[in-house]
Design a protein around this motif. Structure first.
Motif, mmCIF file in Angstrom:
data_model
loop_
_atom_site.group_PDB
_atom_site.id
_atom_site.type_symbol
_atom_site.label_atom_id
_atom_site.label_comp_id
_atom_site.label_asym_id
_atom_site.label_seq_id
_atom_site.Cartn_x
_atom_site.Cartn_y
_atom_site.Cartn_z
ATOM 1 N N UNK A 146 -26.965 53.979 25.138
ATOM 2 C CA UNK A 146 -28.387 54.094 25.549
ATOM 3 C C UNK A 146 -27.759 54.284 27.748
ATOM 4 N N UNK A 147 -27.865 55.147 28.020
ATOM 5 C CA UNK A 147 -27.349 55.419 29.235
ATOM 6 C C UNK A 147 -28.388 54.719 30.587
ATOM 7 N N UNK A 148 -28.314 54.122 31.094
ATOM 8 C CA UNK A 148 -29.830 54.043 32.292
ATOM 9 C C UNK A 148 -29.987 53.993 33.629
ATOM 10 N N UNK A 149 -29.862 54.345 34.202
ATOM 11 C CA UNK A 149 -29.478 54.807 35.979
ATOM 12 C C UNK A 149 -31.145 54.966 36.931
ATOM 13 N N UNK A 150 -31.437 54.546 37.821
ATOM 14 C CA UNK A 150 -32.234 54.950 38.676
ATOM 15 C C UNK A 150 -31.078 55.055 40.345
ATOM 16 N N UNK A 179 -26.117 51.881 34.656
ATOM 17 C CA UNK A 179 -26.201 51.256 33.558
ATOM 18 C C UNK A 179 -25.326 51.539 31.816
ATOM 19 N N UNK A 180 -25.187 50.454 31.630
ATOM 20 C CA UNK A 180 -24.675 50.908 29.497
ATOM 21 C C UNK A 180 -25.093 49.981 29.037
ATOM 22 N N UNK A 181 -25.950 50.226 27.365
ATOM 23 C CA UNK A 181 -26.504 49.312 26.845
ATOM 24 C C UNK A 181 -25.977 50.051 25.425
ATOM 25 N N UNK A 182 -25.070 49.185 25.413
ATOM 26 C CA UNK A 182 -24.070 49.886 24.127
ATOM 27 C C UNK A 182 -23.804 48.337 22.813
#
Ligand SMILES: Cc1cc2nc3c(=O)[nH]c(=O)nc-3n(C[C@H](O)[C@H](O)[C@H](O)COP(=O)(O)OP(=O)(O)OC[C@H]3O[C@@H](n4cnc5c(N)ncnc54)[C@H](O)[C@@H]3O)c2cc1C
Length: 389
Positions: A142-146, A156-159
């Protein structure tokens, strides 16, 4: 106002991509803010002080005061190591996952779940602030950002936990971000302001949340997989409700009853989000059945909005990600062909079994032996105590 003054833009546009399914939507009435803790916490403290709270920084609770019936206060230690006492009609432990108050009152944890993913976060300069929340699920990551406060961009990355070592290699985090095309273009020419921060050990749990003269709020009483980013909002949600219960309980001389009611409300309120976060935080690729569910949700702006509203407590997660929708998605996949029949059936069975288990465990919680502590502190011991595998 003070939150907006941090420069964090309201995030009203959601760019969501799940294995090629586009779930983007714009909804100005469902805005989020992304503010770093070092900026947010002083604002919360100032607000508490302005509301009349005495704030004692670098001071910790080291013991409880009791009479024969209940907790009557706390023993504290100041930065110089001096001890003193504070007496209170009720002691609220808002002291995080490894709650000292929770340990001192002997509160047990229940429905404990182990994390399957790890996360990394970095802050970048040089990305034009914008009101978009980015979430891209590509493969198992999951690649998350703002944009967040002070003109920074959080990426951020959630792996999968199994990938943790690769992410921790020199430049491993940046290299992985670059494999996500939207992030690669967003971060072009941007500079990370410091090394990325990693987290790889936590457990989801509920903890007994109230007793004679005490209550546990926020992470002290309950922690869920951070994947849906609900922890801070839920801690505030619980605290608001607890404050009402305490005031009402004192006014009506029914504090014990009100605290017990609040605990029941907390469990009811948090249960679905807890189990949904647990599903969302599972390692591995998205199931084809789930992706098909997303595809159907995305086809209708109304259902898509309802899916987005889960993160705002407007819709219960399993009303959207329901067994009925999963069965319908599986039926469509089978009718359409292209996905191995055995895989579709196996995924549906897994989803249905987990749905049954979460309902069962919500009503028949499994308690851990003794007051559990977080895996960060006692990894081997905790894992031996029957954490869900
Ligand atoms: C990897 C990870 C990522 C996360 N990402 C998000 C996210 O994106 N969005 C989100 O909303 N949430 C996220 N969370 C969850 C969020 O951080 C928590 O839910 C939230 O901080 C809970 O707030 P709290 O006040 O209950 O506990 P905490 O924030 O842990 O605060 C507890 C406080 O108690 C103090 N304390 C501890 N012991 C004592 C003592 N003995 N005496 C006095 N004080 C004490 C601590 O110093 C601390 O200030 C994430 C969590 C993790 C682990």
């Amino acid at each position: 106002e003070r939150l907006l003054a941090t420069g964090a833009p309201p995030l009203t546009e959601f760019q969501l991509l799940v294995d090629g399914v586009d779930l983007a939507q714009y909804h100005p009435d469902l805005a989020m803010l992304n503010i770093r803790r070092r900026v947010l916490d002083p604002i919360l403290l100032d607000n508490a002080a302005a509301a009349g709270a005495d704030v004692a920084l670098r001071t910790r609770v080291v013991g409880l005061l009791h009479d024969e019936r209940r907790v009557t206060g706390v023993r504290i230690e100041d930065p110089e190591g001096r001890h003193s006492e504070i007496r209170a009609r009720v002691v609220i432990g808002a002291d995080g996952r490894n709650s000292t108050i929770g340990r001192l009152v002997g509160a047990r944890r229940y429905n404990v779940t182990a994390n399957e993913r790890a996360g990394a976060v970095g802050y970048y300069e040089g990305v034009e602030p914008h009101g978009v929340f980015h979430l891209y699920i590509l493969g198992s990551t999951y690649f998350i950002g703002s944009s967040c406060d002070n003109g920074l961009f959080m990426a951020s990355a959630y792996y999968n936990k199994a990938d943790h070592r690769r992410f921790r290699e020199p430049n491993g985090f940046e290299e992985r971000l670059a494999t996500c095309p939207p992030f690669a273009s967003l971060l072009k020419g941007a500079t990370m302001t410091g090394p990325p921060v990693f987290a790889s050990r936590w457990q989801g749990f509920f903890r007994e949340a109230a007793g004679p003269g005490w209550a546990l709020v926020g992470d002290a009483g309950h922690f869920k997989d951070p994947a849906p980013g609900q922890g801070i909002a839920d801690a505030v949600r619980q605290a608001e409700r607890l404050a009402e219960s305490v005031c009402y309980g004192i006014d009506t001389h029914s504090l014990g009853d009100q605290l017990a009611r609040w605990w029941r409300w907390r469990d009811h309120d948090a249960a679905e989000m807890y189990w949904w976060a647990r599903e969302y935080g599972r390692a591995g690729l998205q199931s084809p059945v789930i992706v098909e569910m997303f595809r159907r949700l995305a086809a209708n702006p109304r259902t898509l909005r309802a899916a987005h509203a889960v993160a705002f407590h407007e819709t219960r997660p399993f009303r959207i990600f329901s067994p009925v929708r999963a069965s319908a998605a599986a039926a469509r996949l089978l009718a359409r062909g292209g996905t191995p029949r055995g895989k579709v059936v196996a995924d549906l069975v897994t989803l249905s079994t987990r749905d049954f288990q979460r309902r069962w465990r919500t009503h028949r919680p499994i308690y851990e032996e003794g007051p559990g502590r977080d895996a960060q502190e006692e990894p081997e011991q905790v894992l031996q105590r029957g954490v869900e595998s």
